[in-house]
Design a protein around this motif. Structure first.
Motif, PDB file in Angstrom:
ATOM      1  N   ALA A  75       5.283   1.944  -1.395  1.00  0.00           N
ATOM      2  CA  ALA A  75       6.079   1.619   0.002  1.00  0.00           C
ATOM      3  C   ALA A  75       6.540   2.613   0.769  1.00  0.00           C
ATOM      4  O   ALA A  75       6.282   3.163   1.850  1.00  0.00           O
ATOM      5  N   VAL A  76       7.612   3.455   0.246  1.00  0.00           N
ATOM      6  CA  VAL A  76       8.106   4.821   0.870  1.00  0.00           C
ATOM      7  C   VAL A  76       7.094   5.874   1.113  1.00  0.00           C
ATOM      8  O   VAL A  76       7.157   6.471   2.361  1.00  0.00           O
ATOM      9  N   CYS A  77       5.936   6.117   0.214  1.00  0.00           N
ATOM     10  CA  CYS A  77       5.048   7.119   0.618  1.00  0.00           C
ATOM     11  C   CYS A  77       4.121   6.365   1.596  1.00  0.00           C
ATOM     12  O   CYS A  77       3.805   7.224   2.774  1.00  0.00           O
ATOM     13  N   ARG A  78       3.579   5.403   1.695  1.00  0.00           N
ATOM     14  CA  ARG A  78       2.912   4.595   2.739  1.00  0.00           C
ATOM     15  C   ARG A  78       3.618   4.739   4.148  1.00  0.00           C
ATOM     16  O   ARG A  78       2.932   5.021   5.208  1.00  0.00           O
ATOM     17  N   LYS A  79       4.805   4.356   4.218  1.00  0.00           N
ATOM     18  CA  LYS A  79       5.743   4.632   5.394  1.00  0.00           C
ATOM     19  C   LYS A  79       5.787   6.120   5.855  1.00  0.00           C
ATOM     20  O   LYS A  79       5.778   6.359   7.115  1.00  0.00           O
ATOM     21  N   ALA A  80       5.707   6.959   4.934  1.00  0.00           N
ATOM     22  CA  ALA A  80       5.552   8.584   5.265  1.00  0.00           C
ATOM     23  C   ALA A  80       3.982   9.030   5.728  1.00  0.00           C
ATOM     24  O   ALA A  80       4.023   9.978   6.046  1.00  0.00           O
ATOM     25  N   GLY A  81       3.071   8.049   5.308  1.00  0.00           N
ATOM     26  CA  GLY A  81       1.694   8.270   6.075  1.00  0.00           C
ATOM     27  C   GLY A  81       0.925   8.584   5.100  1.00  0.00           C
ATOM     28  O   GLY A  81      -0.335   9.004   5.289  1.00  0.00           O
ATOM     29  N   PHE A  82       1.123   8.252   3.888  1.00  0.00           N
ATOM     30  CA  PHE A  82       0.036   8.668   2.693  1.00  0.00           C
ATOM     31  C   PHE A  82       0.157   7.783   1.569  1.00  0.00           C
ATOM     32  O   PHE A  82       1.177   7.179   1.258  1.00  0.00           O
ATOM     33  N   GLU A  83      -1.100   7.642   1.024  1.00  0.00           N
ATOM     34  CA  GLU A  83      -0.918   7.074  -0.357  1.00  0.00           C
ATOM     35  C   GLU A  83      -0.891   8.043  -1.362  1.00  0.00           C
ATOM     36  O   GLU A  83      -1.370   8.909  -1.807  1.00  0.00           O
ATOM     37  N   PRO A  84       0.187   7.694  -2.408  1.00  0.00           N
ATOM     38  CA  PRO A  84       0.537   8.840  -3.536  1.00  0.00           C
ATOM     39  C   PRO A  84      -0.773   8.899  -4.542  1.00  0.00           C
ATOM     40  O   PRO A  84      -1.369   8.098  -4.887  1.00  0.00           O
ATOM     41  N   ASP A  85      -1.011  10.149  -4.836  1.00  0.00           N
ATOM     42  CA  ASP A  85      -1.933  10.483  -6.101  1.00  0.00           C
ATOM     43  C   ASP A  85      -1.200  10.486  -7.370  1.00  0.00           C
ATOM     44  O   ASP A  85      -0.592  11.337  -7.795  1.00  0.00           O
ATOM     45  N   VAL A  86      -1.209   9.354  -7.735  1.00  0.00           N
ATOM     46  CA  VAL A  86      -0.511   8.746  -9.033  1.00  0.00           C
ATOM     47  C   VAL A  86      -1.312   9.226 -10.174  1.00  0.00           C
ATOM     48  O   VAL A  86      -2.218   8.516 -10.634  1.00  0.00           O
ATOM     49  N   ARG A  87      -0.966  10.628 -10.965  1.00  0.00           N
ATOM     50  CA  ARG A  87      -1.643  11.056 -12.033  1.00  0.00           C
ATOM     51  C   ARG A  87      -0.897  10.676 -13.314  1.00  0.00           C
ATOM     52  O   ARG A  87      -1.682  10.719 -14.193  1.00  0.00           O
TER      53      ARG A  87
END
Length: 162
Positions: A75-87
């Motif tokens: 949710a924090v990443c999405r609020k910043a405008g991106f989807e995290p690349d969870v590796r």
């Protein structure tokens, strides 16, 4: 394990996802634990809250899907405008630290990860509403005054870095 065999539980609560205590449970706040964005020192970011958006294309390590920590981080990443690349995925925060130190990932690391020591990675602030988690202890109602529970809660409070 049956619930009746548990004497004390340590609970973490993230912003925007408060959990009402279950009936018959006594909850006592333990601390507010600041969370900071962490990234490899080789990655240059602004030294402010804009650093999060600057890591949009970077690999991430997050806690496993289905956890409150993971939902909060996404949710924090999405609020910043991106989807995290969870590796990488792990509930072990020391593994998160090692992945950031070795340059493989960015992460969100709580202050308690460092146990009062200086961070070994670059850290940046998060936007204020998302910048901390609350940690509490929970016991069955009527057990909060038991000497062992009082002692354990006091020991946990005393063990926290000031």
């Amino acid at each position: 394990m049956r619930c009746s065999s548990v004497d004390l539980v340590i609970v973490e609560e993230y912003p925007d996802s408060p959990q009402p205590p279950a009936a018959g449970i006594d909850v006592a706040p333990l601390c507010v634990d600041p969370i900071r964005l962490a990234h490899p020192r080789t990655v240059r970011t602004p030294q402010n809250q804009a650093a999060l958006a600057a890591l949009a294309g970077h690999p991430w390590v997050l806690e496993p899907a289905g956890t409150a920590a993971r939902a909060w981080a996404v949710a924090v990443c999405r609020k910043a405008g991106f989807e995290p690349d969870v590796r990488y995925e792990s509930s072990d925060l020391l593994l998160h630290v090692r992945l950031v130190e070795s340059g493989h990932a960015a992460a969100f690391l709580p202050y308690l990860t460092w146990r009062g020591r200086r961070p070994t990675v670059a850290t940046r602030p998060l936007p204020k509403p998302q910048s901390h988690r609350r940690i509490s202890t929970a016991v069955r109602q009527g057990h909060a005054d038991h000497p062992a529970i009082r002692s354990l809660r006091q020991a946990l409070t005393s063990a926290l870095p000031s």
